[in-house]
Scaffold this active site. Structure first.
Site: not given
Ligand code: M6R
Length: 606
Positions: A486, A74, A502, A2, A601, A100-101, A483, A27, A479
């Site tokens: 993209e 957040w 093959h 946050c 996103k 925050n935490g 990466k 944040r 993955e």
């Protein structure tokens, strides 16, 4: 994650606190609020939604207040809502707190405070702080905050204002960032340096365990009840790079956050006896015990995390585990019933196809667990149980920390399910111990980014790439290739190494680098044969191998050595240099890294 802000001085605090909040919106952005001291009262304004919603509210609010704090949230404990937005007040309306935490012992504290008659208005862990301050207050706010932090376990950056302490903000920190900007007759508070930079470049960084008293002309820092010196420093960076904590891109920052966020993911889910126990899953115990099969659905990177999850859970549980692309799932009349345990994986919690797969699973009678990052998102709300990844906001479109925290949850789920079903208990105990070492292993990889940077520099002329592996390594290859494509816009393809002969072998030439993942001793011989097939066609093979694997080292053209953990856990380590490889190559090619072309996103359309 946050964002906290604050101002005490001679100017009006509200516009400054609001401006700082906008600078910290990255944040967190599900709700925000401010608390202002004026005429012997504490005024709180807060609203669910982006800071824009709070802005509309404050524009209608008349104030001359010169002391205020702010917060952009957040969500962690409690969904985004007006009630869960900070600041949180005590029962008497004298104390307002932003935080925050995560307060780990908040449930215990909440019960104790409720027994003493305190009335809670939110589901947050933070609210225990305002009630604790109220409970412990005996006339000195600083002493009260010092007593309060002795009672809480966990991470916090907190700020308190009170009508009992005019023109003062009292703050404390432990494992969550907090900085004080030193002005001339005014002081600024923020979670991160960028939010104070438009006002001052002289900054004081608080350390864990510090309590600070901010007044117009003076800041006192205390530690363990005594005043201490924290020398200020001059910020010389530009504002843009400060927001990224000095990193050139959010992607690099997020890659480097991985040791810490994986630690957050594991925190509180492994008990003192070293057993994985995910409390949120208690209501699903019967479904977990009785499941005849597990079905996973997700998109993109989250799908790749599901691929690792499938292999891991099958090994642990010895029941069939299927994985589907969420966009395909519901169109193939999936075999799902009351004896199926469903899992969906999503960073945003808003991906339309994944949401549809979740509904399909539920519609067919399955109980569904969502592995999700954004608290209160559609997928989190609609699943039977959300298990959060606690990665914090991921700004770069290309997922990095979201992926590794999804992997961490996949491991936790597999271990939790095995414990509930009473299977593979010895292996479960051993893997749990190893899982706890993962954040430190990832941290060692962060220090080796220069090695990957050098490899990337040799590849800037190439246009096609293969990523090869077997088993878990194939899942990670998927993955790694995603990466790379993209963010570099280069063609990259992942293949199960045994499949190359093959067909795709026809594409191998000295111009096509082959990234070879070899992290399973069991499959090493097979991989070496496949690498030799590439070499015989002139392929250039870049090995990502286990430390000490001299055998494979002899057949590849270059080597990156990975720390060794059980092969089932290797993906969470082996993906890290692949993320870095994509990043450095994209940077060297001058690509738009954080917002690659054509992508978004969160994909909320089917
Ligand atoms: O928010 P989600 O995890 O549901 O998103 C799924 C994909 O769109 C996402 O993983 C995408 O593939 C990544 N941004 C790629 O890095």
């Amino acid at each position: 994650m946050c964002g906290i802000t604050g101002y005490v001085g001679k100017r009006q605090s509200l516009p400054i606190v609001m401006d700082q909040l906008k600078r910290l919106e990255y944040r967190g952005y599900d709700s925000s609020g401010v608390a202002l001291l004026e005429n012997g009262s504490v005024h709180v304004l807060k609203s669910v939604g982006k800071i824009r919603a709070l802005q509309d509210m404050v524009e209608r609010f008349e104030t001359q207040s010169t002391t205020g704090i702010g917060h952009t949230r957040w969500a962690t404990h409690g969904a985004p809502s007006d009630a869960n937005a900070h600041p949180h007040m005590d029962c008497t309306g004298r104390f307002a707190v932003v935080h925050n935490g995560i307060i780990e012992n908040y449930l215990e504290l909440r019960e104790e405070l409720q027994m003493l008659g305190h009335q809670f208005k939110s589901e947050t862990d933070t609210e225990v702080l305002s009630h604790l301050v109220e409970e412990l207050y005996e006339g000195d706010l600083v002493q009260t905050v010092e007593e309060t932090i002795k009672k809480v376990h966990g991470s916090y950056a907190m700020a308190v204002v009170s009508n009992q302490a005019k023109n003062r903000i009292v703050v404390a920190r432990n494992q969550s960032p907090l900085v004080i900007g030193l002005g001339d007759g005014e002081m600024f508070l923020a979670s991160d340096i960028p939010a104070v930079m438009p006002y001052t470049r002289r900054v004081l960084l608080l350390e864990d365990g510090d309590v600070a008293i901010m007044e117009r002309d003076h800041v006192e820092v205390r530690h363990g009840g005594k005043a201490v010196e924290r020398p200020p420093f001059e910020v010389t960076w530009d504002e843009g790079s400060a927001e990224k904590a000095g990193y050139e891109h959010f992607m690099l920052k997020e890659i480097h956050e991985q040791p810490q966020v994986i630690r957050n993911t594991l925190r509180g889910r492994i008990d003192d006896e070293g057993t994985v126990h995910i409390r949120e899953l208690e209501p699903l115990e019967e479904a977990i015990r009785g499941a005849k099969r597990v079905v996973i659905a997700a998109c993109g990177t989250a799908y790749h995390a599901g691929c690792v999850g499938k292999l891991f859970m099958e090994r642990m549980l010895r029941v069939p585990v299927e994985i589907d692309l969420a966009s395909e799932f519901r169109y193939r009349e999936p075999i799902v019933d009351e004896e199926t345990l469903g899992i969906v994986v999503s960073q945003s919690g808003e991906t339309a196809d994944t949401l549809a797969a979740l509904r399909e699973m539920k519609g067919r009678g399955a109980k569904v667990v969502a592995v999700v990052n954004v608290v209160g998102s559609s997928i989190a709300r609609e699943a039977d149980v959300p298990v959060y990844t606690w990665a914090g906001p991921e700004i770069c479109v290309a997922s990095t920390k979201a992926y590794t925290t999804q992997l961490a949850v996949m491991y936790l789920l597999g271990l939790h399910f095995a414990n509930v079903r009473g299977v593979a208990l010895e292996e479960t105990a051993r893997l749990t111990k190893e899982l706890e070492t993962i954040p430190d292993c990832v941290a060692t990889l962060m220090e080796r980014d220069d090695e990957v940077e050098r490899i990337a520099a040799t590849l800037t002329e190439k246009e096609d790439f293969f990523f090869l592996g077997r088993g878990m390594d194939f899942a990670v290859s998927l993955e790694g290739a995603l990466k790379l494509k993209e963010i570099t816009y280069l063609h990259a393809e992942a293949y199960a190494a045994g499949e190359m002969k093959h067909g795709p072998l026809a594409l191998i030439s000295p111009d096509v680098p082959v990234i070879c993942l070899v992290t399973s001793e069991r499959l090493r011989e097979k991989m070496i044969s496949n690498i030799k097939e590439m070499k015989a066609r002139g392929g250039c093979c870049l090995g990502f191998l286990l430390e000490g694997d001299l055998q494979t080292e002899q057949v590849v053209d270059s080597t990156f050595r990975l720390p060794v953990v059980d092969e089932l856990l290797m993906p969470i380590l082996s993906v890290v240099p692949l993320q870095m490889l994509a990043y450095f190559l994209a940077r060297d090619l001058g690509r738009e890294i954080d917002q690659p072309r054509n992508l978004a996103k969160s994909v909320t359309v089917e």
